[in-house]
Structures are given as C-alpha cells and as structure tokens.
Design an enzyme around this catalytic site. Structure first.
Site, PDB file in Angstrom:
ATOM      1  N   GLY A 173       0.634  -5.058   0.882  1.00 52.77           N
ATOM      2  CA  GLY A 173      -0.477  -5.115  -0.063  1.00 52.77           C
ATOM      3  C   GLY A 173      -0.072  -5.752  -1.381  1.00 52.77           C
ATOM      4  N   GLU A 224       4.195  -5.324   7.428  1.00 52.20           N
ATOM      5  CA  GLU A 224       3.375  -4.267   8.036  1.00 52.20           C
ATOM      6  C   GLU A 224       3.716  -3.989   9.492  1.00 52.20           C
ATOM      7  OE1 GLU A 224       2.269  -6.571   5.980  1.00 52.20           O
ATOM      8  OE2 GLU A 224       0.740  -5.770   4.631  1.00 52.20           O
ATOM      9  N   ALA A 284       0.858  -1.181   0.000  1.00 51.67           N
ATOM     10  CA  ALA A 284       0.000   0.000   0.000  1.00 51.67           C
ATOM     11  C   ALA A 284       0.893   1.228   0.000  1.00 51.67           C
ATOM     12  CB  ALA A 284      -0.875  -0.011   1.252  1.00 51.67           C
ATOM     13  N   GLU A 326      -0.524  -9.314  -0.782  1.00 57.68           N
ATOM     14  CA  GLU A 326      -1.977  -9.543  -0.674  1.00 57.68           C
ATOM     15  C   GLU A 326      -2.606  -9.560  -2.066  1.00 57.68           C
ATOM     16  OE1 GLU A 326      -2.307  -6.314   2.231  1.00 57.68           O
ATOM     17  OE2 GLU A 326      -3.276  -7.742   3.574  1.00 57.68           O
TER      18      GLU A 326
END
Ligand code: 3H9
Length: 708
Positions: A107, A130, A63, A110
């Site tokens: 992300g 994270e 992200a 993910e």
C-alpha cells in the site's frame, strides 16, 4: 487532524508527514488523515504544490498487516479508506510529490503511485510484496504499476514480490528523480520545479500499457513460471489476472477486478497462514525472559573449527556479513579441500548473479585458513563444526576454553548432541551455546539457537541478534535430543518408511507429501541428506531403544548395501551423474523380499493416509516438545519447519496446519493410528488436552507467553 498525519507549510509548499511508527503502516486513521489534509490543500489558495513524506525510518511499509489478518479471520472491518484516499490524491489540482526513503511497500507504493511525482533517496526500495502474504495489491497497485513501469516489470514485481532499488525504479519510470543528500530538501526543490505544472494522473497514463494481444505472451510465460516456482500458491496467479485486467479494461473496471481477486485471496486459508508466518518470523526473535535491553557482546571476528561442508558454509555466512573468520582444520589436505569448496560455491554465486566478483573477493580475504589455534585468542565467537561425536567435541571445547579470551562465545554446530555435556568440558558453561545451522549453511535461512542450562542471557541475545545480521531466521530451542527440528523429523521419516514397509510405493509416499506442498518427499530428502547419517546415529543409540517398539528397517538395510543416497548414486532412488533421481526396480524388489521375510501384511495405501501418518507424526512430536518447553511457542516450531525442512509456507507450518484441520480431528486420527500401530502413536498429552478443550496450539501460545 489526526496525530498520524501532520501538515506544515514551507513557502507555499505543503509538507504532509505520516507519523505511524515503526513503519508508517496505513493503519486506520492514516488514509482518512491523508484524505482530510489533501482536501485542505486543494482548497488553500496559498499552497501551490505538496510533498508527502514518511516520518522516522521509512516512507510507508504498506497496509497494516494486523488489520488485514483480522479481516482475513472475519474479525475486522474491511477498511474503505484506501481507495477514496488514493483517488483524492490523484484528483488534487496541486501536484503532490511523494518523497521516499526506507521502503515504499505494498500500500506504500500504491500510495506513492497515486501521487503526481515520486522522488527517492538512493537507498530506498519499492515493491509489491503482497504475494508473500497470500494476497495481491488491493489498492490499485496492479492497475497503476503497469501504467508506470510497463506490464512485464509490473508482472515480475507483483508475482515475485521482491523489492527493487530506487535506481531500478528510476529506470522503470516508477520514480522520477533520485535525491542526493537530505530527502526533504531535495523533494522541496523538486516541488518548486513542478509547482504550477499540470498534475499528471497515473490512472490516465496509457503509453506503457500496450494491447491485450501484445501482452499475451508475458501473461502465459508468467503463469507457467509461477506454477513451477511458486507451486501451490494462488496469489501469484491472481496477481497476473489482475494485471491482465489493467490491459483489457478501463481503470475503474480494472480496479473492480483487482478488488474481487484481492478479496478472494484475503479470505483464503493461504493468506491466513502467510500472515501468521509474517508475524511468526518476528515473534521468534522475542524471548520472554530475555529483555530487549539485554547488553550484547561485540562480534567483530570469529573462528570456525572444521572446514567440512558445514564449517565452510558457516565461514561463508560470517564473511558475507563482514566478519573476519579463521577457518581451522587438522591437516593441510582437508583445509585445502574446504577452501576449494568455498571458492567453488562463491564462483557459482557470481555466475548466478547473486554476488559480484568484488564482493566475493572481499569475503574471501576475510576467511583465513589455518591449521593451528594461534589466532583464536582474538576471536569474539568460535563455532565448532566437526564430526558429530561427543568425545571429539569435548576435547575441542577443552582446548577452546584454554586458548580463547574471557568473554568469547563458544558455539557448537551440533545437530543432536547435548550442549550441557559439551559445556561441561569448559570452565565457562555460561558462554557455551548451540548454533545449529542447516545444510547448505550459506543458503538455508534457519538457525536453531540451542540454550544450555547455563547459557547466559547476554550470549543468547547476542546470537539472536547476530543471526539477523547473518540473514538467518533464528529460533531459540531447548537442549533435547535432536533439538526441535530433527527431533520431529525422526517420527516423520519413520512413518514414511513404515508406509513403504506396509505396501505403499516409494514414489507414492514422496508424491503425496510433495503434493501437499513439501519441497521434497521424505524419502528423497533422506537420499539428499545421506541415509548413512541417521543409520550411524541409530547404531550408536540402539542400546537406548525401548524393546518391543516397532522400528523401520529398510533404510538400514539399504545402508548395509552401501546405498547411502545421492552421494553414492543410489539410495531409495537411483541417481545419474547429474544427481537426477529415477525409480529403482531393484529397491522395490529388495523391499518386497525384506517385508515378506518380516511377515508384514501388505495393503493398498492412499495419499490421504500417507499424508496423515507423516504430518500427524510431526504434529504429535511437536506437541510433546511444546509441552516439555523445548520450543517456546507453537509458532517457533512452525518457523523452524518452514525455513529448515521445506514445509510449505502457505500451510503455515505443522502446528498451524494442525490448528486449521482442528485439533479434535487430528487427535482422533492419531488415536486410530495408536490402535492400529501401537505405542509410537500414543497421543501427546498436550494435544489430547487441547483437543478436549476445543482449543488450538495458537491459543496455548497466547496463554503460555502471557504467563511466561
Ligand atoms: C498491503 O499493503 C496491501 C495493500 O495492497 C493494500 C490493500 C488494501 N503492518 O520487519 P521488522 C511491524 S499488504 C503492520 O522487524 P525491519 C513488524 O511486525 C502489506 N506491522 O523491521 C514489527 O513489529 P514488532 C505490504 C508491520 O526493519 C515492526 O513493524 N507490505 C508492517 O527488519 C518492525 O518490522 C509488506 O508486506 C505492516 N505492513 O523491516 C511489508 N510492517 O516490532 C512488510 C512491519 O512488534 N514489512 N510491521 O515485531 C516488511 O517487509 C518489513 O517490516 C520492513 C522493515 C522491510 C518494512
């Protein structure tokens, strides 16, 4: 369609390319772009299968942390694009092959796990880092990863945040195939194999999940380890809880649990601090008056003068980075001792699995012990790491100036002495610089690069660049006494000693700071570093002390008794032969005696006062350093303290911590201490000014760098 996500086709295979340099972060527009492209692919009868790949140097590094930072501070909008996009990919009727190079982090992983297949080049890495930002995976990572890799591996990856290699990912089932040669060519070939086959949804896979009962011991052990190894951090425990939800609940409910935990972490002070640290570590590499294009000097070979603890460690750091290094001592016995220590350190790294024997053998071959300056003319960089004495250092630099080739960088590892004065003994002060490593040099990440008044921009840029290659975080500092780290550490440790002299126990002082999150208390740190080091410096500089200013005396008295700390088996604490500390009633008795003679009133002192006195002493000195320009930005001070002094990363560093307490509060407390304890506590003018203006050090940073 956005420029961030492009769609092309190759014989019935759709190729989705993410182009969001430098690291293809999932910034606003990227998830939405992918969603739109998948919709088109699903509808397009001519497409049988798709490959999703990252343009440029990497797949997707996660992200967009800038956006997360804005959200954490309540300034950004919560992006809703990620979760629908991942479900859309997973629900696509055509298989989507994720083609990974560089990093698939956070992300990015993910995203990859929502695809139906994953292929990667051998050099790729995947991970859920994270926790290092104080958060947990927030886009299904804690739910899909255990389904692909099993619970134990998912817990390890999400809790520790360390990346794994493509090879390990293949073994764990996170990726399906390693690609040799060109990634896109290999991914297209793989796509042709799976075209027309059913698209497996990760969220529907259960074979590796196991039951809550089977996994219970994994969660208990992980919580225990996290509490010890990641003391004070909340995100690792939240990550474990989210993975527990994956085991206990259906996928959608598990995702809801993850979302709740993710939001709690994101809006925490820890996450704000750790995001500040992430960008801070990158910011310190940027020097306002040294452009990125500054030419670098080549560093292929180096020499180190002094094979003591520091010199040996520095030689190892250089050798580890592939640089050949001469290691010079004055006599054979000292040289042999230095080489033996290096060999011992390497052997223990092999034992602990940090290095392979082959790597260590190669490093040892690169280190060439010597008693003369004979090989020095070919060295591109020389680092002097001898005893801390100006006369000796100047003599060495005179000699280096004579023997080294023009253009060689001459660096000193001094931790206190003036680089300008050292440089004055050469005819090339522009090539002289300070490279202050922290002990043990082969372990500690921090490197203070000390800029002398004549040091050239090329030399600074080269050292900053080299530090990255050496695996260090370099921070450029100015040439003041103790530079930045040690200059601030003085007042911090001074207060710790004053507190003991005023009635706090040694343990109470150390426990309070340890409880705050410091790796060690200030007195135990003194014992580790050797109390005699500061004692000798104080003796040398006593004539410079202003009269009438209170000075701590217990540590000097301990040194007079030969109690130098761990190395003599006794300092503030007593140590057994394994260097395990124990409280020493003898020291308490001695201190009681000394303070009675000095007539210092005794009182009960609570943990809050201990923390405020020690931490605000750091902050106050930090503010002076900042105002005097010896640190470029407050964040530079933070990065120094996090990487060199055991300051807890989740508190962001001393200056960030002060900002989070509020500079007005900090300044008021410092003014109280000023009234109670006298001149050493005069508030730094910058702190006073910012407190009055209701500003923060971070705001001063921005203003400062904007005008620099
Ligand atoms: C996440 O994904 C949460 C999810 O669960 C979803 C929740 C909904 N964002 O490090 P470098 C910038 S959390 C924004 O010097 P390298 C970086 O600041 C995220 N910017 O290069 C720098 O900018 P500048 C999980 C980012 O080759 C430039 O890119 N992911 C991001 O040494 C180059 O970076 C991570 O934690 C980002 N995600 O290392 C991965 N990443 O040039 C974090 C980098 O202006 N990133 N930038 O200073 C890394 O670990 C390293 O950057 C990486 C490259 C290994 C990728």
């Amino acid at each position: 369609m956005s420029d961030l996500v492009q769609l092309t086709t190759d014989n019935g295979i759709a190729i989705i390319t993410i182009n969001n340099p430098p690291v293809n972060a999932l910034s606003p527009g990227v998830p939405e772009g992918i969603y739109e492209v998948i919709e088109n692919i699903d509808k397009d009868g001519s497409v049988k299968v798709a490959v999703l790949i990252g343009g440029g140097r990497t797949f997707v590094a996660g992200a967009d942390i800038k956006e997360l930072g804005k959200m954490a501070s309540g300034k950004g909008q919560r992006g809703e694009g990620m979760l629908p996009m991942l479900l859309r990919i997973e629900d696509c009727r055509k298989p989507i092959v994720m083609a990974i190079h560089g990093t698939a982090f956070g992300g990015g992983l993910e995203l990859a796990m929502a695809g139906h297949y994953r292929v990667a080049v051998a050099g790729a890495q995947v991970g859920q880092p994270e926790v290092k930002l104080g958060i947990i995976p927030g886009a299904g990572g804690t739910q899909r990863l255990p389904r692909l890799a099993g619970v134990a591996a998912a817990v390890e990856m999400c809790v520790e945040g360390k990346p794994i290699s493509a090879d390990q990912a293949l073994k764990l089932g996170i990726i399906d195939r390693l690609i040799e040669g060109d990634l896109l060519t290999g991914a297209l070939a793989f796509a042709r194999e799976v075209a027309g086959k059913p698209a497996l949804k990760t969220r529907e896979r259960h074979e590796k999940l196991g039951t809550a009962e089977q996994n219970a011991p994994i969660f208990v052990a992980a919580c225990d380890t996290a509490r010890k190894k990641q003391r004070g951090l909340t995100a690792p425990l939240a990550a474990i809880e989210a993975i527990e939800a994956a085991v206990k609940l259906p996928f959608d409910k598990g995702c809801e649990a993850e979302q709740k935990l993710f939001a709690e972490c994101l809006f925490s002070d820890q996450s704000k601090a750790l995001i500040h640290v992430f960008f801070g570590e990158r910011e310190v590499a940027k020097i306002p008056d040294i452009p990125k294009e500054t030419p670098l000097l080549p560093i292929r070979s180096a020499a180190v003068v002094g094979a003591g603890t520091m010199g040996g460690g520095i030689a190892m750091v250089l050798a580890n980075a592939g640089i050949s290094v001469l290691l010079k001592e004055v006599d054979q016995a000292a040289l042999d001792r230095g080489v033996a220590t290096i060999q011992r350190n390497y052997a223990s790294s092999v034992k602990r699995g940090r290095f392979t024997q082959q790597f260590v053998d190669e490093c040892l071959k690169r280190i060439q012990p010597t008693l003369s300056f004979d090989g020095f003319p070919s060295a591109d960089l020389v680092i002097e790491a001898v005893f801390e004495g100006m006369a000796l250092k100047k003599e060495i630099f005179r000699e280096l100036d004579r023997v080294c080739k023009p253009g060689a960088i001459l660096a000193s590892n001094t931790s206190t002495l003036s680089i300008n004065e050292i440089a004055s003994s050469t005819a090339r002060p522009e090539f002289v610089i300070g490279t202050h490593f922290f002990s043990p040099a082969n372990v500690m990440r921090l490197l203070e690069i000390v800029r002398g008044k004549a040091t050239s921009k090329e030399v600074i840029a080269t050292c900053m660049h080299l530090s990255k290659k050496l695996g260090k975080v370099a921070v450029l500092v100015g040439n003041c006494m103790g530079f930045v780290g040690n200059r601030m550490f003085g007042p911090y440790r001074r207060e710790a000693q004053f507190l003991v002299e005023e009635g706090a126990s040694i343990e109470a002082v150390d426990d309070a700071l340890f409880g705050f999150g410091m790796a060690m208390g200030p007195l135990a740190t003194g014992d580790l570093a050797g109390l005699d080091v500061g004692w000798r410096i104080r003796k040398e500089y006593r004539h410079l002390q202003k009269p009438g200013i209170r000075q701590p005396f217990c540590e000097d008295n301990l040194c007079e008794l030969g109690r130098y700390g761990q190395k003599t088996g006794a300092g503030w604490y007593r140590y057994d032969d394994q260097r395990r500390p124990a409280s020493d009633p003898e020291v308490s008795r001695l201190i009681a005696d000394w303070v009675t003679k000095a007539d210092i009133p005794q009182r009960n002192i609570g943990a809050d006062e201990i923390m405020d006195r020690c931490l605000y002493a750091l902050v106050n000195e930090g503010a002076r350093i900042l105002e005097e320009g010896f640190a470029l930005r407050a964040v530079d001070i933070d990065i120094i303290y996090l990487n060199g002094y055991g300051f807890p990363a989740y508190r962001g560093g001393p200056m960030w911590y002060a900002d989070s307490v509020g500079l007005k509060n900090v300044c008021e407390r410092i003014c109280e201490f000023h009234k109670q304890h006298g001149e050493t506590w005069a508030p730094a003018p910058l702190l006073k000014k910012l407190a009055e203006q209701g500003k923060t050090f971070a705001e001063f940073n921005k203003q400062h760098t904007a005008t620099a």
